[in-house]
Every structure is written in C-alpha cells, then in structure tokens.
Design an enzyme around this catalytic site. Structure first.
Site, PDB file in Angstrom:
ATOM      1  CB  CYS A 177      -0.880   0.016   1.248  1.00 44.23           C
ATOM      2  SG  CYS A 177      -1.839  -1.481   1.462  1.00 44.23           S
ATOM      3  NE  ARG A 194       4.235   1.964  -1.482  1.00 46.64           N
ATOM      4  CZ  ARG A 194       5.477   1.524  -1.284  1.00 46.64           C
ATOM      5  NH1 ARG A 194       6.436   1.922  -2.067  1.00 46.64           N
ATOM      6  NH2 ARG A 194       5.754   0.711  -0.297  1.00 46.64           N
ATOM      7  CD1 TRP A 199      -2.058  -5.115  -4.623  1.00 45.32           C
ATOM      8  CD2 TRP A 199      -1.599  -6.270  -2.762  1.00 45.32           C
ATOM      9  NE1 TRP A 199      -1.862  -6.428  -4.984  1.00 45.32           N
ATOM     10  CE2 TRP A 199      -1.582  -7.158  -3.865  1.00 45.32           C
ATOM     11  CE3 TRP A 199      -1.333  -6.778  -1.490  1.00 45.32           C
ATOM     12  CZ2 TRP A 199      -1.307  -8.518  -3.731  1.00 45.32           C
ATOM     13  CZ3 TRP A 199      -1.072  -8.136  -1.362  1.00 45.32           C
ATOM     14  CH2 TRP A 199      -1.057  -8.992  -2.476  1.00 45.32           C
ATOM     15  CG  ASN A 245       2.930  -0.474   3.093  1.00 46.70           C
ATOM     16  OD1 ASN A 245       2.429  -1.505   2.650  1.00 46.70           O
ATOM     17  ND2 ASN A 245       4.152  -0.081   2.777  1.00 46.70           N
ATOM     18  N   GLY A 246       1.520  -2.765   5.264  1.00 42.29           N
ATOM     19  CA  GLY A 246       2.169  -3.920   5.894  1.00 42.29           C
ATOM     20  C   GLY A 246       1.129  -4.880   6.411  1.00 42.29           C
ATOM     21  CD  GLU A 262      11.551  -9.325 -17.144  1.00 44.56           C
ATOM     22  OE1 GLU A 262      11.324 -10.146 -16.251  1.00 44.56           O
ATOM     23  OE2 GLU A 262      11.145  -8.146 -17.095  1.00 44.56           O
ATOM     24  CE  LYS A 306       7.809  -6.839 -17.316  1.00 49.11           C
ATOM     25  NZ  LYS A 306       8.720  -7.372 -16.427  1.00 49.11           N
ATOM     26  CD  GLU A 356       4.741  -8.180 -14.853  1.00 48.46           C
ATOM     27  OE1 GLU A 356       4.593  -8.211 -13.627  1.00 48.46           O
ATOM     28  OE2 GLU A 356       5.825  -7.910 -15.392  1.00 48.46           O
ATOM     29  CG  HIS A 415      12.836 -33.928 -22.236  1.00 48.70           C
ATOM     30  ND1 HIS A 415      13.236 -35.227 -22.441  1.00 48.70           N
ATOM     31  CD2 HIS A 415      13.853 -33.152 -22.712  1.00 48.70           C
ATOM     32  CE1 HIS A 415      14.435 -35.239 -22.996  1.00 48.70           C
ATOM     33  NE2 HIS A 415      14.831 -33.992 -23.175  1.00 48.70           N
ATOM     34  CE  LYS A 432       8.072  -0.553 -10.021  1.00 46.51           C
ATOM     35  NZ  LYS A 432       8.110  -1.596 -11.039  1.00 46.51           N
TER      36      LYS A 432
HETATM   37  C1  F6R Z   1       7.572  -7.879 -12.760  1.00 44.26           C
HETATM   38  C2  F6R Z   1       7.963  -7.265 -11.514  1.00 44.26           C
HETATM   39  C3  F6R Z   1       8.139  -8.134 -10.331  1.00 44.26           C
HETATM   40  C4  F6R Z   1       9.344  -7.673  -9.500  1.00 44.26           C
HETATM   41  C5  F6R Z   1       9.420  -8.453  -8.185  1.00 44.26           C
HETATM   42  C6  F6R Z   1      10.607  -8.031  -7.367  1.00 44.26           C
HETATM   43  O1  F6R Z   1       7.466  -6.952 -13.782  1.00 44.26           O
HETATM   44  O2  F6R Z   1       8.121  -6.079 -11.431  1.00 44.26           O
HETATM   45  O3  F6R Z   1       8.276  -9.481 -10.677  1.00 44.26           O
HETATM   46  O4  F6R Z   1      10.498  -7.832 -10.248  1.00 44.26           O
HETATM   47  O5  F6R Z   1       8.256  -8.269  -7.455  1.00 44.26           O
HETATM   48  O6  F6R Z   1      10.521  -6.680  -7.021  1.00 44.26           O
HETATM   49  P1  F6R Z   1      11.787  -5.890  -6.524  1.00 44.26           P
HETATM   50  O7  F6R Z   1      12.753  -5.829  -7.675  1.00 44.26           O
HETATM   51  O8  F6R Z   1      11.280  -4.546  -6.140  1.00 44.26           O
HETATM   52  O9  F6R Z   1      12.364  -6.667  -5.385  1.00 44.26           O
END
Ligand code: F6R
Length: 608
Positions: A2, A27, A75, A101-102, A481, A485, A488, A504, A603
């Site tokens: 959050c 966030r 969140w 937050n937490g 990766e 991308k 998500e 396999h 994030k």
């Molecule tokens: C994907 C993404 C997440 C972060 C993961 C780690 O696009 O952003 O998979 O890479 O949550 O986050 P950090 O780098 O902040 O530890």
C-alpha cells in the site's frame, strides 16, 4: 504494497494528500482514502477503486477541510477491496485515524481482546486494531500511546496517525516497511516513497525500524523505540519531479521502456573511470575475493530473471559457480552457506519482503551480501554489506522494464570486474568489453527503433490465449522475463521453456496455430534452436522469432520476426528484451488492459 502519505501545514491538506496518493498509486489501487483534521473533528473520505474515484467523490479534496491529514492507497491483504475496508480507519471515539502499509500478524488476537473490552470493529482489516489500541492507551500523552501501541504490534508496518488533539497532530511510525519524512517550508510530510514528496521537497529523512516521528508545520521530531529523541541526517533526493511523471507518454510503462538507453548510461558510465570499472562500495581485497567459492543470486520475479542472465555471464567470465534462488524458497530452506559465499541480492524497490528475509537468513549464516538496488535508502540497501545502485530513476509502472535492464547492466559489469580481479580475463578482452559497454545505449536505442512497428504485429497476434517462449542459454533467461512481461500485463498465459526441454513434455501442448516465441540470439546454439523451430512448426505452430537483425536464415523459417541489433554476445539480453517489452505492451493495449496497474498486482511487495 500500500502507499501512505501524511501532511501537516497551513494550507488545505486534502488536495496535497490526493496528489500524493496519485504518485503512490502504483503500490496498490484497490481503494483510496484520506482523513483530515479540521480542529474539531477528523473527516474521512474513502472509496473502492482508483484514486481518481476519491478525487471525484471529494471534488479534488475541496469537500474535506483541514490542514493536517493522512492518505492511503490500498493493495488488499485482510478483507475484500471495498469502501468499508478502505483506509483510513477511525478509533471508536473518532479521536484517531490510521493508515497502514504492511501486515499486523497478531491482529486476530488483538481484535479479540479489544472486542472483549467493548470496541466495535467496522472493517475486516488488520489495521483497525491500531486505531482502537491508540484509543485504549491514550491518556493525554500521544507519544506514550504510540509507544504502548507499537509494543503490542507484531509484523510489518508503516503507520500514519492523525490525532484530534489541539488543532490536529500527525505521527508516523515504521517497522519493516518503508517510510520517509519530507522537510518543507512551513509544512512537513511523510510518504511510503519519495515519489510523493518530490513535488514539495527534496530534503528527506529515512526512518529506521522502531522509530516514530511527530510532524507539525514548523518541524518534526524523531524518536526511537524507547521514546528518546534521535537526531537524523537529512538526505537529498537526486531526481526531479518530472522523472515520476508520464512526460507525454500514454503509460508509464512505455515511457520507462523508452528511457532504458539513458538509464543504462546513467548506471554504467559513472562507474567506468579511465577505462576501468570502479565500484566504490564493493572494494574487496584480493584475498577476500579469492576466498569466494560460490555465488548465490537471490531475488523475486523479474529481478530473479535478471539474476538468471547474470548467472550465465558471471560463470562464463569468472568461472565461479553461481546459482539463482527464488528468495521466497531460499528463506525457508536450509541452504549450504558460509563465509565463502557471496550472496547477490537484487531488488528494484529494495523493500521486497521475501528478498529481505532471504538476505537476513543468508547473512546470519555468514554470507557476504552485495545488493543491487534501485531505491536509495531502502531496507535491502541498509541491510547489505555492499550496495551497487542501479540509477534507473523512479519506476512507476508495476511491470518493471528499466529496473530489469539496469540490474542486468550491473551484473554484466560485475562479471567483468570480478573476472579481471580474479585474473581470469586478459586485457584485450577487458578493453573490448569496456568499449562494448560504451556502445550499449546506442544498441538499445536501435532495438527500440527497429521495433517501432511491433504495434501492428501485436494487434495481429493479440488473440492468442497461450504463448510459449523458448530459447537456449542466455536466450532462455530472457524468455523468462519476456513471458512474465506478457502474462502480467496482458493476462495471456505465457511461459518460458528451455528449448531443449520441449520434447520432454511441453511439446504435447503445441498444436495448429499455437504461438511459439523463439529467441535465437545465442550464436553457439543457433542451429539447435533452429531445429526446435522445425519441431514446433512441424506440429502446426506459428513462430515469432527474436534474432539478430541480419539473420536471413531465421527470417525464411519464422512466420514473424522481431529484430535485435548485434552486440557483444554477453550484452545481447539488454537489447533482446526490448522488443519483447514492446510486444507485451502493445498486446496488452490491444486487449484493453490497464497496463500500468495490472489486476491483482502491486509494485513493491512488502508483505510475504
Ligand atoms: C515484474 C515485476 C516483479 C518484480 C518483483 C521483485 O514486472 O516487477 O516481478 O520484479 O516483485 O521486485 P523488486 O525488484 O522490487 O524486489
């Protein structure tokens, strides 16, 4: 997960809080709310959904009067995302409002105790216990009430509290969740991230775990867990407010993709001095370096996938064994780690709960910890023995792009640096790689320019409901990766497979019309990857190849092509990921997804 924000000044607080929440919305975006004290009462406005809903409901804050307040963008962890569970939460007597937050891990017990004492709970959140505890412990001394409340809480929290006392008092407390104080002129602030502070001030104080602060318009006082005043250093934020704005782009993600050549440059160039790589915070003696017998890279999500690229490069150049471990697994394993282990922890936010826990676990077993982090002053940066910052600037889109490429850039530099220090690289190779590093921003820009028409391709391919990514060696690392991308932000099922593993099992899924994105930049295994293309095409798959721009062989075989400029082989992932980011972006756009705020995500994952 959050975002929280607080303001104490001599102008209307609500508009400042709402603007702050907009900047923290990456966030979490399940609901948003503010509480503002007008001297007589605490007025609360909160609503399910985006901050824009809150802004609409309050006429950009004009309906909520007062000069002191707190705000929250959520969140959800405890309780569904709805108006009632939205923060702020009030104490029963309406004297305290709280944002959090937490996670309060012992909230169930506290709730039971408070219920037995007659407190009525309105929400399903863990946070509401804090408001009632403050009421329980308040006997005219707010500092004491805060300390007594904090002593009852287990878990992680950054908390903002506004108290109906005098004309309103503002408090902020931190335990294992980011919280930063902003020092203004005649007004002061707190926030989960500097992004909400930079429009007002670049002078900030990073709170430590256990500390709390009282903010007034004139100043702020920080206390430790025992209530003693602590003198804190003031830091300067290095970037401007524009860095955290869209700058004419439709989405932060697109802006951040385009920023990658510049971010690479900002991360790499200052660390090359007289054609030598210099890491100011990673200056081990030769003896210390030689004693390292293995490297463990740990991280979550994309940061872990950056680590996968790093593994290939470090092993190749340094001949030191490297494993990449998911932080969420490593933290609960019984790993074989000692003083000879170098643990590389990668995190954009520096606040990811699993990564922090894995770091602590490995450190307690003797590992030397090197963190690769983007956010200055973050928890991981503080816990590590050494930090190499990625200078990507603020990353706002939930899906990382420039965070990932700058992490890869640091790992590449680290591999060259270590190989040289360990005496495993000759000077000709060293010089060639340094020259190639200088060339990379241009190559990354070319990767962007070559793929400007990916939008059309994305439109044509956006109907697929499952997409496979295959590749070998570093191509495979980039597949991980690329697939993340896509999944998500577009919600398409996408998964990465080592191309040699297909037969396999996974190839059973390939059928007429399946889309197989094939990465074929890793030259030594190109022919093998071509054979995999033949295999999936024989089963009716459609192939989208990602390969060097001048590779005619693949153009004749694949149905579609995303070109990548040729680079020094170990740096190819930095260019190769760019068309995949753009492809994911335009597919998601075509499908009408909310690109910067994908569903269920946020994030900075500060909870387990
Ligand atoms: C994907 C993404 C997440 C972060 C993961 C780690 O696009 O952003 O998979 O890479 O949550 O986050 P950090 O780098 O902040 O530890």
């Amino acid at each position: 997960m959050c975002g929280i924000v607080g303001f104490s000044g001599t102008r209307e607080a609500a508009a400042v809080l709402i603007d702050g929440l907009r900047r923290l919305e990456y966030r979490g975006y399940d609901s948003a709310g503010i509480a503002v004290c007008d001297g007589e009462r605490i007025n609360v406005a909160k609503v399910k959904g985006y901050v824009k809903n809150l802004a609409e409901m309050t006429h950009d804050g004009a309906d909520i009067r007062g000069f002191v307040g707190i705000g929250h963008t959520r969140w959800a962890t405890h309780g569904a995302p709805n108006d009632v569970n939205a923060h702020p939460h009030l104490s029963s007597d309406g004297r305290f409002a709280v944002v959090h937050n937490g996670i309060i891990e012992n909230y169930a017990l506290l709730r039971q105790e408070l219920t037995e004492r007659g407190y009525k709970f309105l929400s399903d959140t863990d946070t509401e216990v804090v408001a009632h505890l403050l009421e329980l412990y308040y006997a005219g001394d707010m500092k004491k009430a805060i300390m007594k409340t904090a002593a009852r809480l287990e878990g992680s929290y950054s908390l903002g509290v506004v108290c109906l006392d005098g004309s309103g008092r503002l408090f902020a407390m931190r335990e294992q969740s980011p919280l930063i104080l902003g020092l203004g002129v005649g007004e002061n602030y707190f926030a989960s991230d500097v992004a909400a502070l930079v429009p007002h001030t670049k002078n900030v104080i990073y709170l430590e775990d256990g500390e709390f602060a009282e903010l007034t318009p004139e100043g702020m006082t920080v206390y430790d867990v025992t209530g003693h005043e602590v003198k804190k250093p003031v830091s300067r934020v290095a970037w401007d407010v524009e860095a955290a704005e869209k700058g004419g782009y439709e989405h932060f993600m697109l802006k951040e993709i385009m920023e990658q050549p510049a971010c690479f440059k900002a991360t790499v160039e200052p660390r090359i001095k007289n054609d030598r790589i210099v890491f100011e915070d990673f200056d081990l003696t030769d003896g210390e370096l030689k004693s390292i017998d293995k490297i463990i890279i740990t991280a979550c999500g994309s940061a872990g996938y950056a680590g996968q690229v790093g593994r290939y490069v470090i092993e190749e150049l340094c001949r030191v064994p490297v494993t990449v471990e998911l932080a969420s697994e490593l933290r609960y394993r019984n790993p074989i780690i000692d003083e000879k282990t170098l643990l590389i922890v990668i995190s954009q936010s520096g606040e990811t709960a699993d990564t922090i826990a894995a770091l602590k676990e490995c450190k307690s077993r003797g590992a030397r910890v090197l963190a690769i982090v983007n956010v200055v002053g973050s928890t991981i940066a503080k816990l590590a023995d050494h930090v190499i910052y990625t200078w990507a600037g603020p990353e706002i889109a939930v899906a990382t792009t420039k965070g990932y490429t700058t992490q890869v850039a640091v790992l590449d530099m680290l591999a060259i640096y270590l190989a040289d220090r360990l005496g495993r690289m000759d000077s000709v190779t060293y010089e060639r790689l340094i020259t190639a590093l200088h060339d990379m921003p241009g190559k990354m820009q070319r990767a962007i320019d070559l793929n400007r028409n990916v939008k059309k391709l994305a439109k044509r391919l956006s109907h697929h409901n499952d997409i496979y990514f295959i590749g070998r060696n570093m191509d495979y690392a980039v597949c991980m990766e690329g697939a993340l991308k896509l999944k998500e932000i577009s919600y398409i099922f996408a998964e990465a497979y080592a191309a040699g593993e297909l037969k396999h099992g996974t190839i059973a899924l390939v059928e007429q019309g399946s889309l197989v994105v094939t990465l074929a930049c890793y030259e030594p295994l190109f022919d093998k990857t071509m054979s995999n293309i033949e295999e999936v095409k024989a089963r009716g798959a459609q192939v989208l190849a990602v390969a060097p721009e001048d590779n005619k062989k693949i153009v004749s075989k694949a149905d579609d092509f995303l070109p990548v400029p040729r680079t020094e082989p170990i740096f190819t992932p930095l260019a190769q990921i760019i068309p995949l980011q753009l492809f994911a972006y335009y597919v998601a756009k075509e499908r009408g997804c909310d690109i910067d705020k994908p569903k269920n995500l946020a994030k900075s994952v500060t909870v387990e």
